[in-house]
Scaffold this motif. Structure first.
Motif, mmCIF file in Angstrom:
data_model
loop_
_atom_site.group_PDB
_atom_site.id
_atom_site.type_symbol
_atom_site.label_atom_id
_atom_site.label_comp_id
_atom_site.label_asym_id
_atom_site.label_seq_id
_atom_site.Cartn_x
_atom_site.Cartn_y
_atom_site.Cartn_z
ATOM 1 N N GLY A 10 -10.906 81.284 -18.385
ATOM 2 C CA GLY A 10 -11.944 81.716 -19.313
ATOM 3 C C GLY A 10 -12.967 80.594 -19.373
ATOM 4 O O GLY A 10 -12.641 79.446 -19.093
ATOM 5 N N GLU A 57 -18.239 92.612 -17.581
ATOM 6 C CA GLU A 57 -17.983 91.712 -18.703
ATOM 7 C C GLU A 57 -19.048 91.834 -19.799
ATOM 8 O O GLU A 57 -19.470 90.854 -20.392
ATOM 9 N N LYS A 58 -19.459 93.049 -20.049
ATOM 10 C CA LYS A 58 -20.415 93.316 -21.115
ATOM 11 C C LYS A 58 -19.708 94.120 -22.197
ATOM 12 O O LYS A 58 -18.849 94.958 -21.904
ATOM 13 N N GLY A 101 -12.323 85.045 -16.190
ATOM 14 C CA GLY A 101 -12.617 85.943 -17.303
ATOM 15 C C GLY A 101 -11.813 87.219 -17.290
ATOM 16 O O GLY A 101 -10.626 87.227 -17.004
ATOM 17 N N GLU A 148 -25.265 84.898 -23.110
ATOM 18 C CA GLU A 148 -24.084 85.120 -22.262
ATOM 19 C C GLU A 148 -22.784 84.868 -23.023
ATOM 20 O O GLU A 148 -21.817 85.612 -22.859
ATOM 21 N N ASP A 149 -22.760 83.827 -23.833
ATOM 22 C CA ASP A 149 -21.541 83.560 -24.610
ATOM 23 C C ASP A 149 -21.308 84.646 -25.650
ATOM 24 O O ASP A 149 -20.167 85.027 -25.914
ATOM 25 N N ASN A 151 -22.172 87.811 -25.269
ATOM 26 C CA ASN A 151 -21.645 88.944 -24.484
ATOM 27 C C ASN A 151 -20.168 88.748 -24.157
ATOM 28 O O ASN A 151 -19.360 89.667 -24.303
ATOM 29 N N ARG A 152 -19.816 87.557 -23.693
ATOM 30 C CA ARG A 152 -18.416 87.290 -23.328
ATOM 31 C C ARG A 152 -17.503 87.378 -24.542
ATOM 32 O O ARG A 152 -16.419 87.946 -24.473
ATOM 33 N N TYR A 155 -17.243 91.104 -25.647
ATOM 34 C CA TYR A 155 -16.413 91.808 -24.654
ATOM 35 C C TYR A 155 -14.938 91.473 -24.874
ATOM 36 O O TYR A 155 -14.093 92.352 -25.011
ATOM 37 N N HIS A 156 -14.653 90.183 -24.921
ATOM 38 C CA HIS A 156 -13.268 89.725 -25.069
ATOM 39 C C HIS A 156 -12.660 90.208 -26.379
ATOM 40 O O HIS A 156 -11.557 90.753 -26.402
ATOM 41 N N TRP A 164 -11.797 84.953 -28.402
ATOM 42 C CA TRP A 164 -12.329 84.271 -27.218
ATOM 43 C C TRP A 164 -12.531 82.783 -27.506
ATOM 44 O O TRP A 164 -13.110 82.424 -28.523
#
Length: 196
Positions: A10, A57-58, A101, A148-149, A151-152, A155-156, A164
Motif C-alpha cells: 500500500g 482504484e477509484k 494497492g 490521489e490520496d 481517492n485511494r 476506495y480502500h 487505509w
C-alpha cells in the motif's frame, strides 16, 4: 522459491511505493501486479481494456450507481471486484507475486506467505518527487497528492473494514523519505526474508 510469498504494498501518492514494489519484485524474482492487472483480467475475460484505467482504484460513484439484488451498475465496483477475485485466485493457486494497492492486505488476509507493507513519506519530499516524475509545479504536485490520496483512501475504506494507512493493518509501515528508495527497499527485503 519453494514457499508462497505474496508482498502487498500500500502507498501514499509520491512516496515511491510503486518503484519500491518493482524493486522488491525484481529482488525476489516475482511478478508484479499493478496497472497491468487490468490488462491481465481483460485478456482473461476477453473484454477490451481500453478506458478501464480511469476507473482503477477509484471510489464508487454513489450518485451514479445502484445495486439491485446484489448486482451493481458501478464500473468502479465491478472492476474492483474483478481484481479482488483475480488476486484471490492467484493466491489460492499458490502463486507468489507482488501487488500494489487494490486492498490486497485485506482481501488476501489469511493467505500463507502474505507480507503487507505500507509506504508513506514526508509531504515536502513527496511533492518534490511528484514534481520530478510528472514535470509539474509544486502547487500542482500538492494538489495531485491530496486528490490521489483521497481517492485511494475512499476506495480502500469502501471495501475494507480497516482504515487505509493505519499501521495496525500492515506488517510493516515505512517512511521512504527518511532513507530514500534504495535503502527503504534494503530494509524491507531484510524484514521480508526474516519473515520467510
Amino acid at each position: 522459491m519453494g514457499k508462497q510469498l505474496i508482498i502487498s504494498v500500500g502507498r501514499e501518492f509520491g512516496s515511491g511505493g510503486h518503484v519500491i514494489a518493482e524493486e522488491l519484485a525484481r529482488r525476489f524474482g516475482l511478478v508484479l501486479y499493478d496497472n497491468n492487472l487490468l490488462e491481465q483480467i481483460a485478456e482473461e475475460k476477453e473484454i477490451p481494456h481500453d478506458g478501464l484505467k480511469k476507473y482503477d482504484e477509484k471510489p464508487k460513484s454513489r450518485l451514479f450507481s445502484r445495486t439491485v439484488r446484489g448486482y451493481s451498475n458501478s464500473v468502479q465496483e465491478n472492476l474492483a471486484n474483478m481484481q479482488f477475485d483475480y488476486l484471490k485466485k492467484k493466491a489460492a493457486d499458490g502463486e507468489s507475486f507482488v501487488v500494489v494497492g487494490r486492498c490486497s492486505e485485506t482481501i488476501l488476509k489469511g493467505t500463507q506467505g502474505l507480507v503487507t507493507v505500507f509506504v508513506l513519506g514526508d509531504p515536502d519530499v513527496k511533492a518534490e518527487r511528484i514534481q520530478k516524475v510528472y514535470g509539474v509545479s509544486e502547487e500542482e504536485a500538492r494538489r495531485m497528492m491530496k486528490r490521489e490520496d483521497w481517492n485511494r483512501k475512499s476506495y480502500h475504506n469502501y471495501y475494507c473494514k480497516g482504515k487505509w494507512g493505519d499501521s495496525r493493518n500492515y506488517d510493516f509501515s515505512i517512511n521512504s523519505s527518511k532513507l530514500g528508495i534504495e535503502k527503504t527497499v534494503d530494509i524491507l527485503e531484510t524484514c521480508i526474508r526474516a519473515r520467510m
